[in-house]
Motif scaffolding. Structure first.
Motif, PDB file in Angstrom:
ATOM      1  N   MET A  99       0.834  -1.212   0.000  1.00  0.00           N
ATOM      2  CA  MET A  99       0.000   0.000   0.000  1.00  0.00           C
ATOM      3  C   MET A  99       0.862   1.253   0.000  1.00  0.00           C
ATOM      4  SD  MET A  99      -2.978   1.198   2.607  1.00  0.00           S
ATOM      5  CE  MET A  99      -4.098  -0.148   2.278  1.00  0.00           C
ATOM      6  N   SER A 100       0.657   2.066  -1.016  1.00  0.00           N
ATOM      7  CA  SER A 100       1.446   3.292  -1.140  1.00  0.00           C
ATOM      8  C   SER A 100       0.975   4.345  -0.149  1.00  0.00           C
ATOM      9  CB  SER A 100       1.323   3.847  -2.555  1.00  0.00           C
ATOM     10  OG  SER A 100       1.678   2.857  -3.486  1.00  0.00           O
ATOM     11  N   LYS A 145      -6.510  -1.402 -11.454  1.00  0.00           N
ATOM     12  CA  LYS A 145      -7.070  -2.169 -10.334  1.00  0.00           C
ATOM     13  C   LYS A 145      -7.752  -1.210  -9.355  1.00  0.00           C
ATOM     14  CE  LYS A 145      -4.908  -4.906  -6.729  1.00  0.00           C
ATOM     15  NZ  LYS A 145      -3.605  -5.553  -6.512  1.00  0.00           N
ATOM     16  N   THR A 149      -3.415   3.383  -6.501  1.00  0.00           N
ATOM     17  CA  THR A 149      -2.833   4.628  -6.988  1.00  0.00           C
ATOM     18  C   THR A 149      -2.838   4.636  -8.526  1.00  0.00           C
ATOM     19  OG1 THR A 149      -0.723   3.517  -6.648  1.00  0.00           O
ATOM     20  CG2 THR A 149      -1.362   5.147  -5.003  1.00  0.00           C
ATOM     21  N   ASP A 189       2.209  -1.010 -10.230  1.00  0.00           N
ATOM     22  CA  ASP A 189       3.438  -0.668  -9.509  1.00  0.00           C
ATOM     23  C   ASP A 189       4.631  -1.342 -10.179  1.00  0.00           C
ATOM     24  OD1 ASP A 189       1.626   0.492  -7.827  1.00  0.00           O
ATOM     25  OD2 ASP A 189       2.492  -0.316  -5.998  1.00  0.00           O
TER      26      ASP A 189
HETATM   27  N1  GLN Z   1       0.663   0.488  -4.375  1.00  0.00           N
HETATM   28  C1  GLN Z   1      -0.624   0.582  -4.965  1.00  0.00           C
HETATM   29  C2  GLN Z   1      -1.570   1.326  -4.067  1.00  0.00           C
HETATM   30  O1  GLN Z   1      -1.275   1.520  -2.939  1.00  0.00           O
HETATM   31  C3  GLN Z   1      -1.212  -0.768  -5.341  1.00  0.00           C
HETATM   32  C4  GLN Z   1      -1.381  -1.709  -4.177  1.00  0.00           C
HETATM   33  C5  GLN Z   1      -1.996  -3.037  -4.549  1.00  0.00           C
HETATM   34  O2  GLN Z   1      -2.491  -3.222  -5.649  1.00  0.00           O
HETATM   35  N2  GLN Z   1      -1.967  -3.978  -3.644  1.00  0.00           N
HETATM   36  O3  GLN Z   1      -2.611   1.724  -4.463  1.00  0.00           O
END
Ligand code: GLN
Length: 254
Positions: A99-100, A145, A149, A189
């Motif tokens: 998670m960003s 997705k 992000t 990502d």
């Molecule tokens: N790093 C991205 C975000 O935080 C995707 C994380 C994910 O798909 N698990 O939104």
């Protein structure tokens, strides 16, 4: 005298038993909590399911933190987009899901210190020589997705780039859409798609510069579990210091 002594002895043993009991119950209330940790198992090398076990950098990292800081955890796998709502509904205590750390999420959750550098990249089919950057996307469909992000980047820039955005619940479904040719590109990502593309022979390629730079953080609901977050940060610092953090990352990324 003899009688007095035995009464005294009885009293002392009673006290002893009582205090032992109360020590026992104290331990049960404060240390027996098992924290529920939300994960996204469509996200190797950070988290994935291997048979019946969860594996990956995030999995090993939170397990090592919990061991170092002496707390118990239990994993709950779910769609990425469901994780923050589950924290808000108190169905989860912690989230670790690639998670960003973003300013929007910071309004709702407290993030740990950053633990991995990531960022978004555009991805097309290997044989696509037309799309070299986001500027070549006009009129195209882009798969993302939900709740990520990448989804935010695509929807925020949809008008400017002239794209149609299609949203998927998990990463494999999004990869499939581009493999099938149903969408021209996807946004994911960088560390995740470069790993998956190699490991799973996806037949995709990464194009252009990274679209942003960000860092992964472990999250708890803002204002709740703040004590736990202190432990998480302490554990993370200890693992970095001891070299165990590097060992975990190297297990999956070599
Ligand atoms: N790093 C991205 C975000 O935080 C995707 C994380 C994910 O798909 N698990 O939104």
């Amino acid at each position: 005298m003899k009688k007095q002594l035995s009464v005294l002895f009885l009293l002392i043993s009673c006290l002893f038993v009582l205090s032992a009991c109360s020590i026992g119950s104290e331990e049960e209330t404060s240390e027996d909590k098992t924290y529920k940790v939300g994960i996204d198992v469509t996200y190797p090398p950070f988290e994935y399911k291997d048979g019946d076990t969860y594996k990956g950098i995030d999995i090993d990292l939170i397990k090592a933190i919990a061991k170092d800081q002496d707390f118990k955890i239990q994993f709950e796998a779910m769609d990425f987009s469901g994780i923050i709502p589950a924290l808000q509904a108190n169905q989860l205590d912690v989230a670790i899901a690639g998670m960003s750390i973003t300013p929007e999420r910071k309004k709702v959750v407290t993030f740990s210190d950053p633990y991995f550098e990531a960022g978004l990249i555009l991805v097309v089919k290997e044989d696509n020589n037309k799309i070299k950057s986001v500027d070549d996307l006009k009129g195209e469909k882009v798969a993302v997705k939900k709740g990520t992000t990448g989804a935010k980047y695509a929807t925020d820039n949809a008008e400017k780039l002239g794209i149609t955005v299609t949203q998927f619940n998990d990463s494999p479904a999004m990869f499939q859409e581009v493999k099938n040719g149903n969408a021209a590109a996807l946004i994911e990502d960088y560390p995740v798609i470069s790993y998956a593309n190699k490991q799973q022979n996806l037949g995709l390629k990464l194009v252009g510069d990274r679209l942003n730079g960000d860092n992964y953080g472990i999250a708890v609901l803002k204002g709740e579990n703040e004590e736990l977050m202190k432990k998480i940060n302490e554990g993370l610092a200890n693992l970095k210091e001891s070299g165990e953090y590097d060992k975990i990352v190297d297990t999956y990324l070599k």
